[in-house]
Design a protein around this motif. Structure first.
Motif, short mmCIF file in Angstrom:
data_model
loop_
_atom_site.label_atom_id
_atom_site.label_comp_id
_atom_site.label_asym_id
_atom_site.label_seq_id
_atom_site.Cartn_x
_atom_site.Cartn_y
_atom_site.Cartn_z
N TYR A 1 0.84 -1.20 0.00
CA TYR A 1 0.00 0.00 0.00
C TYR A 1 0.87 1.25 0.00
O TYR A 1 0.65 2.18 -0.78
CB TYR A 1 -0.92 -0.02 1.23
N ASN A 2 1.90 1.25 0.85
CA ASN A 2 2.78 2.43 0.93
C ASN A 2 3.55 2.64 -0.37
O ASN A 2 3.77 3.77 -0.79
CB ASN A 2 3.74 2.30 2.10
N VAL B 1 13.00 3.54 -9.08
CA VAL B 1 13.76 2.95 -7.99
C VAL B 1 13.63 3.87 -6.77
O VAL B 1 13.66 5.09 -6.91
CB VAL B 1 15.24 2.77 -8.39
N ASN B 2 13.45 3.28 -5.62
CA ASN B 2 13.42 4.04 -4.38
C ASN B 2 14.86 4.25 -3.92
O ASN B 2 15.54 3.31 -3.51
CB ASN B 2 12.62 3.28 -3.33
N GLU B 3 15.34 5.49 -3.98
CA GLU B 3 16.74 5.76 -3.68
C GLU B 3 16.95 6.18 -2.22
O GLU B 3 18.05 6.59 -1.85
CB GLU B 3 17.28 6.85 -4.64
N ALA B 4 15.93 6.08 -1.41
CA ALA B 4 16.08 6.44 0.01
C ALA B 4 16.88 5.36 0.74
O ALA B 4 16.86 4.20 0.35
CB ALA B 4 14.72 6.59 0.64
N LEU C 1 8.46 -4.62 -3.64
CA LEU C 1 7.97 -3.80 -2.55
C LEU C 1 9.00 -2.83 -2.01
O LEU C 1 10.11 -3.22 -1.66
CB LEU C 1 7.46 -4.68 -1.41
N GLU C 2 8.65 -1.59 -1.94
CA GLU C 2 9.47 -0.51 -1.37
C GLU C 2 10.78 -0.29 -2.12
O GLU C 2 11.58 0.55 -1.71
CB GLU C 2 9.76 -0.75 0.12
N GLN C 3 11.02 -1.02 -3.20
CA GLN C 3 12.33 -0.93 -3.85
C GLN C 3 12.22 -0.37 -5.28
O GLN C 3 12.91 0.58 -5.62
CB GLN C 3 12.97 -2.32 -3.93
N ASP D 1 -2.52 -8.45 -8.07
CA ASP D 1 -2.48 -9.75 -7.37
C ASP D 1 -2.42 -9.60 -5.86
O ASP D 1 -3.10 -10.26 -5.12
CB ASP D 1 -1.24 -10.55 -7.81
N MET D 2 -1.54 -8.66 -5.43
CA MET D 2 -1.33 -8.50 -4.00
C MET D 2 -2.64 -8.14 -3.31
O MET D 2 -2.93 -8.62 -2.23
CB MET D 2 -0.33 -7.37 -3.74
N THR D 3 -3.40 -7.29 -3.93
CA THR D 3 -4.63 -6.84 -3.31
C THR D 3 -5.71 -7.91 -3.41
O THR D 3 -6.50 -8.09 -2.49
CB THR D 3 -5.10 -5.52 -3.96
N VAL D 4 -5.68 -8.64 -4.51
CA VAL D 4 -6.61 -9.77 -4.60
C VAL D 4 -6.29 -10.74 -3.47
O VAL D 4 -7.18 -11.26 -2.79
CB VAL D 4 -6.51 -10.46 -5.98
#
Lengths: 157, 605
Positions: B40-41, B176-179, B143-145, B500-503
């Motif tokens: 979700y995030n 890409v999440n660069e944090a 996820l998150e990446q 898919d994830m939400t399903v």
């Protein structure tokens, strides 16, 4: 095509109906917008020739809903149906509108009435750029209302 | 085994399976919840990134400064063999200049090349009126990446020649999440692949927007106050339906040759008579609501004029939302008398839409009514296959003397949350068939069996079209003599709810709440319709409008083919849709409320 033509309103559009409100041979749009005033788009496109047929049923329903019209123009056969109620809670005008492009005459029209009976009408009897009322019982008349030809407008199209 | 035994096993087997699976599933729930939060995030922050990009786009155009956009790209941005995205030649279509972007060369792109290309693109703007940035398709998510998704970037601008244009650019972004881990997300584009870009430009003189009051129309749509969600009502479960009203009719009710206008709304319907058209193309309407006897009628979604008793004038049917439906008889002079009760149409159901047809070919028009769910009793259960709506109704016209509810005998009582219906002879046998668009569901196609009954054949015909269905229209756009179908559906960028994830999350909720037991029948029906493909429904829902070509299956067959590449899908949040020839060039064009799609000779839409 909405933006270059102008029909890109941002209101919350619901039912959309098409009809030639101003009788110039081009179909206009009216849109009921939720919680707002309606939107009108008057069609001022450089448009081709046209033909509009209003059918009056006799053995079937009087509005001839369900009738099929096959119109042959410039080696092409266009098929349209008389309908009442589609889109989203919307009803467009009953007469069936045909664009004819640059063609100056219609070859032939075949009407299949809801009863299944069909009738052929030669294009010469219909002309172009007008609304013609055709009765299943045999009558045919050019609409009594003023029908404005679009020759000046259609010069470029 | 007897049939009875077979049926028992069909029910017992899945239940046994569930008893085994449930404890195992519950065990994994906590871990999965954590995963879902990350998912979700990820989605939320990518949407945030896109919205910042959109503001950056606006700033870049205003300042003519490409760094306002390249700031969204990583220093590591690199696309091998990308080539330069340039404008192709302009061609004229239906009075508009159309140009497509194409890739030239195969050079590798870094921020420097991208910056030069962006500068050129920005230079083609003399001004920007509005822009939108939306997710078109999510391809992969880590996820998150990282994520790979196609975005659509729409811009309404003016060009150097003073023309108004709309650009629709589709680009695949590799994000890409660069944090550093634990810190707030910092999404950057590390690679991009242009997919499609088109500009349509024109003078905006083709379809001229008129102020309704200048035409004599002072109507302003108002919602049904009973359904106001702002006033908290404990018993109102589905108040969003308040936003659904807004039907319209352009029938010539007085048959003077000029199309009139009927507006439907929640408070007071209004009828305007077209009283004057001039050679100059002016038109004047006058409000005749009162003299026509239509005062005091609200809560109406749909109104259709037709001669129901074949006496020569057009009567009016009104489909109302949780208020008695009405039939008003025209006295021949444009005054309507309420004959609802004696004609037997005054049922109170959540009516949303209607279509007229003579299904039994007795010469009198029958009424097929789209019926939604009951807003005060239920929410749609199963967001992609809600079957707890009220049944649609078919009213057979008994020679103009009254209507008989033949829903049950005809088999067209669709229990989805129906929003739209339309009728057409899809198999060319001379008997009119019916189609239904359901919100939170599928399309139904009812084939007329010529004996008073219909068979539901959407699956066989290939038009299930699972989605948030909102509109439906018929027309032969390819001139092959067979009637084609266009449906309007939700086109949502919030695909996060469908992936898919939400399903998966949905299934976990189902397990937790034991919905699987209450909704077992729906799941079983759904399985019969789509088999194992049902997990992919989430991806299909939200794809937008669909165009189905009817090739004419021949005797006993109906086969539609969905035209996926017809450029008719992305019309926004679709409601009403119409086929009509806007420029009299013989081809049927499409108008979708919130979109416009033209048909050029010799090409697909």
């Amino acid at each position: 095509m909405a933006r270059p033509s102008g029909a890109d309103g941002i209101l919350d559009g619901r039912g959309v109906a098409t009809a030639d409100f101003d009788g110039d041979g081009r179909l206009d749009l009216a849109i009921n917008n939720n919680n707002s005033q309606p939107t009108f788009y008057m069609n001022r496109l450089t448009a081709g020739n046209w033909m509009r047929l209003e059918l009056v049923g006799d053995s079937g329903n009087r509005d001839a809903v369900g009738a099929k019209i096959r119109l042959t123009v410039a080696d092409k056969t266009l098929t349209r149906w008389v309908e009442a109620g589609s889109g989203y809670a919307a009803q467009s005008a009953f007469p069936v509108h045909f664009g004819l492009g640059s063609a100056e005459w219609i070859d032939n029209v075949e009407i299949t009435w809801p009863s299944g009976e069909s009738v052929q009408i030669t294009g010469a009897d219909l002309g172009i750029n007008r609304m013609v009322r055709i009765e299943e019982s045999g009558g045919m008349s050019v609409a009594a209302t003023e029908v404005v030809a679009t020759e000046s407008d259609s010069a470029g199209g | 085994m007897t049939t009875r035994q077979k049926v028992s096993w069909l029910i017992i087997c899945p239940i046994l399976l569930l008893i085994i699976l449930v404890p195992w599933a519950l065990h994994g729930l906590a871990e999965k919840d954590q995963e879902h939060a990350q998912f979700y995030n990820t989605g939320k922050t990518i949407n945030g990134f896109l919205s910042s990009y959109c503001k950056g786009f606006e700033a870049a155009v205003v300042d003519g400064d490409p760094t306002k956009l390249t700031a969204f790209y990583s220093d590591r941005y690199r696309t091998p063999d990308r080539g330069r995205w340039v404008w192709g030649p302009e061609t004229m279509e239906s009075g508009a200049a159309v140009s497509h972007r194409r890739l030239e060369g195969e050079q590798e792109y870094t921020v420097a090349e991208l910056s030069a290309e962006t500068q050129d693109y920005l230079d083609s703007f003399a001004g920007l009126d509005r822009n939108w940035c939306k997710i078109d398709l999510i391809e992969t998510i880590e996820l998150e990446q990282s994520a790979v998704l196609t975005v659509k970037l729409i811009a309404d601008g003016r060009d150097l020649a003073g023309r108004f244009f709309q650009d629709r650019n589709f680009v695949r972004w590799h994000l890409v999440n660069e944090a550093t881990p634990g810190e707030a997300y910092v999404w950057k584009i590390v690679r991009d692949e242009p997919v499609e870009g088109v500009r349509v430009a024109g003078e905006r003189t083709g379809l001229v927007e008129m102020n309704p009051t200048d035409l004599g129309i002072d109507f302003r749509h108002q919602r049904d106050a009973r359904l106001d969600m702002k006033q908290f009502r404990d018993d109102l479960k589905f108040g969003v339906i308040q936003h659904a009203s807004g039907g319209i009719s352009a029938a010539d009710y007085d048959q003077d040759g000029r199309p009139d206008l009927l507006f439907l709304d929640g408070q007071q319907i209004r009828l305007y008579r077209n009283v004057e058209t001039t050679v100059e193309g002016a038109v004047r309407f006058t409000d005749v609501t009162s003299e026509a006897g239509l005062n005091g009628i609200g809560q109406t979604h749909v109104g259709l004029f037709a001669d129901f008793d074949n006496d020569g004038d057009r009567d009016l049917f009104l489909g109302r939302y949780l208020a008695p439906n009405k039939l008003l008889e025209n006295d021949g002079r444009g005054v309507f008398a309420d004959v609802s009760a004696e004609m037997g149409v005054d049922v109170t159901v959540p009516s949303t839409s209607a279509t007229l047809l003579d299904f039994d070919r007795d010469g009198f028009l029958d009424i097929y009514l789209a019926v939604n769910g009951h807003a005060f009793e239920a929410l749609p259960r199963l967001p992609f296959f809600a079957q707890n709506g009220r049944p649609n109704r078919l009213f057979r016209n008994n020679s103009g003397e009254g209507f008989v509810d033949v829903t049950e005998a005809s088999g067209v009582g669709d229990v989805g949350w129906s929003l739209a219906v339309a009728s057409a002879d899809v198999d060319g046998d001379g008997w009119t068939d019916l189609a239904v668009a359901n919100d939170f569901g599928r399309k139904n196609l009812y084939r007329n069996n010529r004996d008073g009954s219909f068979s539901e054949i959407a699956k066989e015909a290939g038009v299930l079209d699972f989605s948030g269905g909102m509109g439906l229209t018929f027309g032969d756009f390819d001139d092959d003599g067979w009637v084609d179908m266009y449906t309007s559906n939700i086109n949502s960028n919030q695909r996060w709810f469908g992936e898919d994830m939400t399903v998966g999350q949905y299934i976990r909720n189902v397990v937790r709440t034991r919905w699987i037991f209450t909704d077992f029948l729906e799941y079983f029906q759904l399985y019969r319709l789509v088999g194992n493909d049902w997990v992919e429904l989430g991806q299909q829902i939200g794809e937008g409008n669909s165009l189905f070509k009817n090739s004419g299956g021949g005797e006993g067959q109906i086969a539609f083919e969905e035209l996926k590449d017809s450029h008719t899908g992305r019309a926004g949040w679709g409601w009403s849709v119409n086929f009509f020839d806007v420029d009299n060039d013989t081809d049927l064009d499409l108008y979708a409320a919130n979109g416009w799609i033209s048909n050029t000779p010799g090409t697909d839409l």
